[in-house]
Scaffold this active site. Structure first.
Site, PDB file in Angstrom:
ATOM      1  N   ASP A  86       3.426  12.594  -7.724  1.00  0.00           N
ATOM      2  CA  ASP A  86       3.493  13.454  -6.537  1.00  0.00           C
ATOM      3  C   ASP A  86       4.457  14.630  -6.744  1.00  0.00           C
ATOM      4  O   ASP A  86       4.412  15.615  -6.001  1.00  0.00           O
ATOM      5  CB  ASP A  86       3.905  12.649  -5.290  1.00  0.00           C
ATOM      6  CG  ASP A  86       5.229  11.905  -5.423  1.00  0.00           C
ATOM      7  OD1 ASP A  86       5.893  12.003  -6.474  1.00  0.00           O
ATOM      8  OD2 ASP A  86       5.605  11.210  -4.450  1.00  0.00           O
ATOM      9  N   GLU A  87       5.319  14.523  -7.771  1.00  0.00           N
ATOM     10  CA  GLU A  87       6.323  15.578  -7.970  1.00  0.00           C
ATOM     11  C   GLU A  87       5.697  16.920  -8.343  1.00  0.00           C
ATOM     12  O   GLU A  87       6.344  17.960  -8.229  1.00  0.00           O
ATOM     13  CB  GLU A  87       7.354  15.142  -9.018  1.00  0.00           C
ATOM     14  CG  GLU A  87       8.050  13.865  -8.591  1.00  0.00           C
ATOM     15  CD  GLU A  87       9.305  13.523  -9.384  1.00  0.00           C
ATOM     16  OE1 GLU A  87       9.949  14.438  -9.912  1.00  0.00           O
ATOM     17  OE2 GLU A  87       9.629  12.332  -9.460  1.00  0.00           O
TER      18      GLU A  87
END
Ligand code: NAD
Length: 324
Positions: A128-129
């Site tokens: 998700d980063e």
């Protein structure tokens, strides 16, 4: 069915292999699993000890940047599940070269080998980063969110994601991407917040909390993460991206409080330290795509998963030598 699992001696990859061998993933049941891992500081062959003697498992120590080896290993492969990466943000801040080498060049090397070998599917495990950072009231990211990575780690993963998609769009390679959220559980090298804090607290040492401690992460148990990856491996559509979230958003301060409670300790064990450079404020993902399309649902309640993780580290103190 023959599956190549890169990074299969690391935290998440080794869980995936142990579970797959125990036939926990119906779509992959009975498959032969070839683990390819360089065994960096983060990987341990012992993480696979429970399954290494199984005739369906083969271990190859090697670098995913090694073109000849990847060509050789990927021959006659049905599925590649690509976990191998440099994975710790702090290390990418002090030195980004190895992140670009493994995460970008390594992924390209694998993609080229997968294309040549005409593999049936290539599942790229991302994070998700790559989406960047959200405000406290920001709407959780869908897979449509533009990439806006901040750390060198996240930028290297976003670069890999683009290459994976490019191999689909240009060559028709049947790829899928998963974007998992912050993952916790047993067998994780003690440098990220949960295993680091647990290991230090068990050793009677204080823990360093970054900045105001209000950064929010969406916690995902490793078992749920791997289930998501297996669902995508079995039924994901080529060219598609699937968010895999855990659904438990906590500030680092709240998380630290839960760990102190589990260990019967108090705030005096926490040391406030200068914030991480460029520290992302919040990550949160919308998981309706994978839930609707593939029936994914996180199953491990956070409090139970965390207590079991603390217990595992208690029973395995000193596993990583001086570090833990
Ligand atoms: P990890 O650091 O525990 O394991 C990485 C593994 O890759 C290690 O076994 C290491 O030896 C191996 N490796 C590293 N460089 C290699 C190379 N050049 N060639 C072959 N093997 C190499 O990481 P993890 O936490 O298990 O993460 C696995 C994947 O999941 C990564 O791609 C990561 O970006 C992604 N991810 C992790 C999280 C998380 O919270 N840990 C969340 C989302 C996504």
């Amino acid at each position: 069915m023959r599956i190549i699992v890169t990074g299969g001696a690391g935290f998440i990859g080794s869980h995936f292999v142990r579970q797959a061998v125990q036939n926990q993933y119906p779509a992959l049941a009975g498959a032969e699993l070839v683990v390819v891992d360089k065994l960096t500081y983060a990987g341990r062959k012992e993480n696979l000890a429970p399954v290494l003697a199984d005739p369906r498992v083969r271990f190859v120590q090697g670098d995913i940047c090694d073109t000849e080896l990847m060509r050789d290993v990927l021959r006659n492969t049905d599925l590649v599940v690509h976990f191998a990466a440099e994975s710790h943000v702090d290390r990418s801040i002090s030195g980004a070269a190895e992140f670009v080498r493994t995460n970008v060049l390594g992924t390209q090397t694998l993609l080229s080998a997968a294309l040549e070998a005409e593999v049936g599917k290539f599942v790229h495990v991302s994070t998700d980063e790559v989406y960047g950072s959200l405000d406290a009231d920001g709407t959780p990211w869908t897979e449509e969110e533009p990439l806006s990575p901040n750390s060198p780690y996240a930028a290297s993963k976003a670069s890999a994601d683009l290459l994976v998609l490019a191999f689909h769009r240009t060559h028709g390679l049947p790829v899928c991407l998963t974007r998992g959220s912050n993952t916790y559980g047993p067998y994780q090298y003690p440098e990220k917040i949960i295993p680091l804090f647990v290991s230090r607290l068990l050793a009677g040492r204080k823990v360093p909390l970054y900045g105001d401690g209000a950064n929010v992460r969406d916690w995902l148990h490793v078992d749920d993460h791997c289930h998501g990856v297996a669902l995508v491996a079995g039924g994901g559509e080529p060219g598609e991206i699937y968010n895999v979230g855990g659904g438990t958003e906590l500030t680092n301060r709240e998380l630290t409080g839960r760990l102190l409670d589990l260990l019967g300790l108090d705030e005096s064990m926490v040391e406030r330290v200068a914030d991480r450079k460029g520290h992302d404020r919040r990550y949160a993902m919308d998981i309706s795509k994978i839930s609707g399309a593939l029936g994914y649902k996180p199953a491990v309640p956070f409090d139970e998963g965390l207590a079991a993780t603390v217990d595992w580290y208690r029973r395995h103190q000193g596993l990583w030598g001086e570090d833990a």
